[in-house]
Design an enzyme around this catalytic site. Structure first.
Site, PDB file in Angstrom:
ATOM      1  N   GLU A   7      46.094  39.228  34.148  1.00 36.10           N
ATOM      2  CA  GLU A   7      45.720  40.512  34.750  1.00 36.10           C
ATOM      3  C   GLU A   7      46.534  40.859  35.991  1.00 36.10           C
ATOM      4  OE1 GLU A   7      41.503  42.563  36.057  1.00 36.10           O
ATOM      5  OE2 GLU A   7      41.595  41.208  34.352  1.00 36.10           O
ATOM      6  N   ASP A 103      41.118  38.549  33.030  1.00 40.11           N
ATOM      7  CA  ASP A 103      39.759  38.160  33.423  1.00 40.11           C
ATOM      8  C   ASP A 103      38.804  38.466  32.281  1.00 40.11           C
ATOM      9  OD1 ASP A 103      40.779  37.489  35.881  1.00 40.11           O
ATOM     10  OD2 ASP A 103      40.117  39.323  36.870  1.00 40.11           O
ATOM     11  N   TYR A 307      34.957  32.635  39.041  1.00 40.97           N
ATOM     12  CA  TYR A 307      35.061  34.092  38.895  1.00 40.97           C
ATOM     13  C   TYR A 307      33.905  34.783  39.620  1.00 40.97           C
ATOM     14  CZ  TYR A 307      36.108  38.510  36.552  1.00 40.97           C
ATOM     15  OH  TYR A 307      36.458  39.810  36.280  1.00 40.97           O
TER      16      TYR A 307
END
Length: 682
Positions: A7, A103, A307
């Site tokens: 990303e 992600d 995350y």
């Protein structure tokens, strides 16, 4: 050739270092970077979305196109990063396999799909798979690339649906209220399906505060040696009752302990951090939601925490809790880590939300304080300490409720002593408030020092802080874990709110008053929650993207019928609010309103509304959005303080414009005096 698509640039760099053992080589193609692990494998870092959605060019002129026409307008895709798109087209023909490693959430899945579509336009036969991970560590990345799965197209389509719905709602409503109020250019107003219900929460709360009528009440306190007790009635609403009680207590010299109840209280550890709980905790130590999330994402990309966008509050069994604690046997957390590792079993606390996409937020590697910036360390430490607290024992309190009789009038006092600090020893962010009482027994006679009456009044509801607002948004289904902090940032940037706790400006009142009165569906959280649930159904594969976009447009068409039929009233209401936001205070020369004005040459100043009869004025900065905060200057009580917002910069608190001007005059006078002195000396 196999390509891994991530990303961001930093994520590509980290993953390539992990997979190559630090031997990856960077190469620049078409102005973008690739990281070659070997001659057959390379990693490409995107920059978030590389394809956007928009309206065709003919809709771009605001004043020439009816805002309502945007509701059913065609949606087109637009390139957002030409260099990366060119790179993807360049490498597509030689690509045998593409691994999407963005992600793992809705936005990440859509970003990966955007890149894949560009490659497939050049090479339809390319093989595709997906790497899912929750932390950018060696173990997690190697595990993800050893267990590749398929791209979740339904998840990507749900994100694309939100993108289109938010564009249509935001653009059409923003254009409508900006045009009717003549707020164009940099001063345009905005509205949206998440933004407007959120702003309505703040305006409605401020109305409650403004309309609140305090109720007076009294408390009667008895002071003894070492502590104070309160009358068991707690609040006296009638002063006559206070007088009767005081008359009865007249001449009292002592109180007698009539009852003591001691209890053990278990204070359970906090639940693991999901995004909402993390942002609430970060807010309590002085971070804005947007800043906390930005720092958390940096820590995640650098492999220090997991995350940060997750709803989960339950650690999955696959996490090696003891192994993670063991990472901290060195450094500033070593004593806390040793205490946890000494336990026979690490049994974590659990929240009510359990999902399978990502675990709660937790530290995944050790980093020294000296290797992080100050703000990064504070957020990292918060995550580490919260993780430790979830694995620690409950705290233990001893509470004591004491009843005291004074001339047949009942008084009470509660004590609390912490006996076992438990998790609180690991998590110092919550204040420990002990109420220590002396040793007491039933029947003890206590020396009465004084009877005191405290006059008080009920308090209005408090304003929302950022942490509490995010929690409220979650409860009402407004936005997502990934977007709530962005919505709050947008309200600040549009000058709809100031301060934290958040106070809406009069412009916000005008917009919400108009929408609530004439198109209440826009400000109703239920409408937004319903659309969010519809997008969940797309992600689950139960409904099509086209169907939900069609339903959304149908709702918005109904709203525009109300807006168009009440256009004049809406314009008046918004303009009144905007004008109120321009009033700085009272003119010291004539007593009329001082307002923010603009000269013929375009410069801004504070001027008297009595012009041309009164020419009083104060200068203002040339650039930036000016906000009248409503906070009054202590020295000039009829003058409000100002804040200046420049895009991409921290807000500047200008303060009182009169104080500011006087300080400028003093500095200029000092400069002139020094210049004259130097010239005289020469």
């Amino acid at each position: 050739m196999r390509y891994i698509i991530t990303e961001k640039h930093n994520t590509a760099k980290r993953i390539s270092e992990i997979l190559s053992g630090g031997k990856a080589k960077q190469k620049r193609i078409k102005g973008a970077n690739l990281f070659y692990i070997n001659e057959d494998l390379a990693v490409i870092g995107l920059s978030g979305h590389i394809i956007g959605v928009d309206f065709p060019p003919q809709y771009s002129r605001w004043e020439e196109v009816d805002a309502a026409s945007l509701v059913n307008a065609e949606i087109v895709t637009t390139p957002l990063n030409d260099k990366i798109i060119s790179l993807l087209k360049e490498i597509a023909p030689e690509a045998d396999e593409v691994t999407i490693a963005t992600d793992f959430d809705r936005e990440g899945e859509l970003i990966g799909l955007e890149a894949l579509k560009i490659i497939k336009e050049q090479n339809e036969s390319v093989r595709v798979n997906r790497a899912r991970y929750s932390a950018i560590t060696k173990q997690e990345i190697e595990k993800a690339f050893s267990n590749l799965v398929e791209l979740d197209y339904n998840l990507a389509h749900s994100a694309e649906t939100r993108q289109i719905i938010d564009l249509v709602w935001g653009a059409s409503l923003t254009r409508f209220i900006s045009l009717v109020s003549r707020s164009l250019g940099s001063n345009f107003l905005s509205a949206g399906r998440v933004q407007s219900p959120t702003l309505a929460l703040l305006v409605d709360r401020e109305r409650e505060i403004e309309s609140f009528v305090p109720t007076p009440y009294w408390e009667i306190h008895a002071k003894f040696d070492g502590f104070e007790a309160k009358h068991a009635k707690n609040r006296f609403l009638e002063h006559d009752e206070v007088e009767k009680c005081l008359k009865k207590l007249e001449g009292a010299k002592e109180g007698r302990v009539t009852d003591i109840k001691k209890k053990k209280k278990v204070d359970r550890p906090p639940i693991p951090f999901n995004t909402t709980e993390f942002l609430r905790a970060a807010s309590s130590i002085g971070f804005s939601a947007a800043n906390a999330m930005r720092i958390a994402e940096t820590l995640y990309v650098n492999g220090f925490i997991s995350y940060p966008r997750t709803d989960n509050t339950v650690y999955p069994e696959s996490i090696d809790l003891r192994g993670i604690v063991a990472l901290f046997k060195k450094g500033v957390f070593k004593e806390e880590a040793k205490k946890l590792l000494a336990k026979n079993e690490l049994k974590p606390s659990r929240g009510k939300k359990e999902t399978t996409d990502h675990p709660p937020i937790y530290p995944v590697s050790y980093v020294a304080k000296s290797d992080l910036k100050e703000d990064e360390w504070k957020i990292y430490e918060l995550v580490v300490r919260r993780f430790f607290a979830t694995l620690a024992e409950p705290a233990q309190w001893l509470t004591m409720g004491v009843k005291i009789d004074i001339k047949d009038e009942p008084f009470k006092v509660n004590g609390a002593i912490i006996e076992e600090y438990g998790w609180r020893a690991f998590y110092p962010y919550l204040k420990i408030e002990e109420r220590i009482l002396p040793q007491l027994s039933v029947g003890d006679l206590l020396n009465l020092i004084e009877i005191a009456v405290l006059e008080k009044e009920t308090k209005p509801p408090s304003r929302y802080g950022q942490g509490r607002l995010i929690k409220k948004m979650e409860e009402l289904g407004l936005g997502t874990k990934s977007t709530r902090h962005e919505t709050i940032s947008k309200l600040y940037s549009r000058a709809y709110i100031v301060g934290n706790p958040m106070k809406p400006t009069r412009k916000a009142y005008g917009v919400i008053d108009a929408l609530e009165k004439y198109a209440s569906m826009i400000t109703d959280p239920e409408m937004t929650r319903m659309l969010e649930e519809a997008m969940d159904r797309i992600a689950d594969g139960n409904v099509s993207e086209e169907e939900i976009i069609g339903e959304s447009r149908k709702i918005l068409n109904q709203i525009f019928e109300d807006l168009k039929s009440n256009e004049e009233a809406i314009a008046t209401t918004i303009k009144e609010g905007m004008r109120a936001d321009m009033v700085v205070g009272e003119c010291p020369d004539c007593g009329k309103e001082l307002i923010i004005r603009r000269s013929r040459r375009g410069s801004r100043f504070v001027g008297c509304s009595g012009y041309p009869d009164c020419t009083y004025s104060l200068p203002l900065p040339k650039t930036g959005k000016i906000i009248v905060t409503g906070e009054v200057c202590k020295e000039h009580g009829n003058m409000s303080k100002l804040r200046i917002i420049n895009k991409g910069k921290r807000p500047w608190d200008l303060g009182c414009p009169l104080c500011n001007f006087m300080a400028w005059q003093d500095s200029k006078k000092k400069e002139n005096d020094e210049t004259n002195h130097d010239e005289g000396g020469n």
